[in-house]
Scaffold this motif. Structure first.
Motif, PDB file in Angstrom:
ATOM      1  N   LEU A   1       5.593   8.273   2.005  1.00  0.00           N
ATOM      2  CA  LEU A   1       5.573   6.890   2.480  1.00  0.00           C
ATOM      3  C   LEU A   1       4.220   6.238   2.199  1.00  0.00           C
ATOM      4  CD1 LEU A   1       7.003   4.607   3.976  1.00  0.00           C
ATOM      5  CD2 LEU A   1       6.179   5.580   6.112  1.00  0.00           C
ATOM      6  N   VAL A   2       3.140   6.971   2.432  1.00  0.00           N
ATOM      7  CA  VAL A   2       1.791   6.439   2.180  1.00  0.00           C
ATOM      8  C   VAL A   2       1.591   6.167   0.691  1.00  0.00           C
ATOM      9  CG1 VAL A   2      -0.669   7.033   2.215  1.00  0.00           C
ATOM     10  CG2 VAL A   2       0.741   7.444   4.231  1.00  0.00           C
ATOM     11  N   LEU A   3       2.042   7.094  -0.149  1.00  0.00           N
ATOM     12  CA  LEU A   3       1.913   6.894  -1.594  1.00  0.00           C
ATOM     13  C   LEU A   3       2.728   5.692  -2.058  1.00  0.00           C
ATOM     14  CD1 LEU A   3       2.034  10.563  -2.899  1.00  0.00           C
ATOM     15  CD2 LEU A   3       0.061   9.033  -2.873  1.00  0.00           C
TER      16      LEU A   3
ATOM     17  N   LEU B   1       2.650  -0.087  -3.745  1.00  0.00           N
ATOM     18  CA  LEU B   1       2.998  -1.497  -3.567  1.00  0.00           C
ATOM     19  C   LEU B   1       1.742  -2.354  -3.466  1.00  0.00           C
ATOM     20  CD1 LEU B   1       5.933  -1.453  -0.982  1.00  0.00           C
ATOM     21  CD2 LEU B   1       6.068  -1.819  -3.437  1.00  0.00           C
ATOM     22  N   LEU B   2       0.740  -1.857  -2.739  1.00  0.00           N
ATOM     23  CA  LEU B   2      -0.507  -2.593  -2.574  1.00  0.00           C
ATOM     24  C   LEU B   2      -1.211  -2.764  -3.911  1.00  0.00           C
ATOM     25  CD1 LEU B   2      -2.559  -3.906  -0.674  1.00  0.00           C
ATOM     26  CD2 LEU B   2      -3.593  -1.665  -0.379  1.00  0.00           C
ATOM     27  N   MET B   3      -1.251  -1.689  -4.720  1.00  0.00           N
ATOM     28  CA  MET B   3      -1.888  -1.781  -6.032  1.00  0.00           C
ATOM     29  C   MET B   3      -1.173  -2.790  -6.920  1.00  0.00           C
ATOM     30  SD  MET B   3      -4.538  -0.092  -6.088  1.00  0.00           S
ATOM     31  CE  MET B   3      -5.395   1.187  -5.220  1.00  0.00           C
ATOM     32  N   ASN B   4       0.155  -2.819  -6.838  1.00  0.00           N
ATOM     33  CA  ASN B   4       0.921  -3.801  -7.605  1.00  0.00           C
ATOM     34  C   ASN B   4       0.582  -5.215  -7.172  1.00  0.00           C
ATOM     35  OD1 ASN B   4       2.388  -2.626  -9.603  1.00  0.00           O
ATOM     36  ND2 ASN B   4       4.281  -2.493  -8.462  1.00  0.00           N
ATOM     37  N   GLN B   5       0.439  -5.408  -5.867  1.00  0.00           N
ATOM     38  CA  GLN B   5       0.114  -6.726  -5.342  1.00  0.00           C
ATOM     39  C   GLN B   5      -1.264  -7.176  -5.843  1.00  0.00           C
ATOM     40  OE1 GLN B   5       0.500  -6.632  -1.097  1.00  0.00           O
ATOM     41  NE2 GLN B   5       1.625  -8.528  -1.037  1.00  0.00           N
TER      42      GLN B   5
END
Length: 50
Positions: free
Chosen positions: A20-22, A27-31
């Protein structure tokens, strides 16, 4: 989204949390990447006007 984690009842909780953390960090890196691209496009468009 949560159903994916509940289906894998044989997977240890520690591994579920790690997955879940990965997933969330991906998702954060994509954002962040999308934001950088958007800012770059905006700066190119604004420099053309000037």
């Amino acid at each position: 989204m949560w159903k994916k984690f509940h289906v894998n009842s044989g997977v240890p909780e520690k591994n579920k949390l790690k997955a879940l953390v990965l997933y969330a960090s991906g998702l954060l890196m994509n954002q962040i990447k999308n934001l950088r691209v958007a800012n770059r496009i905006k700066s190119v468009l604004l420099s053309d006007k000037g």
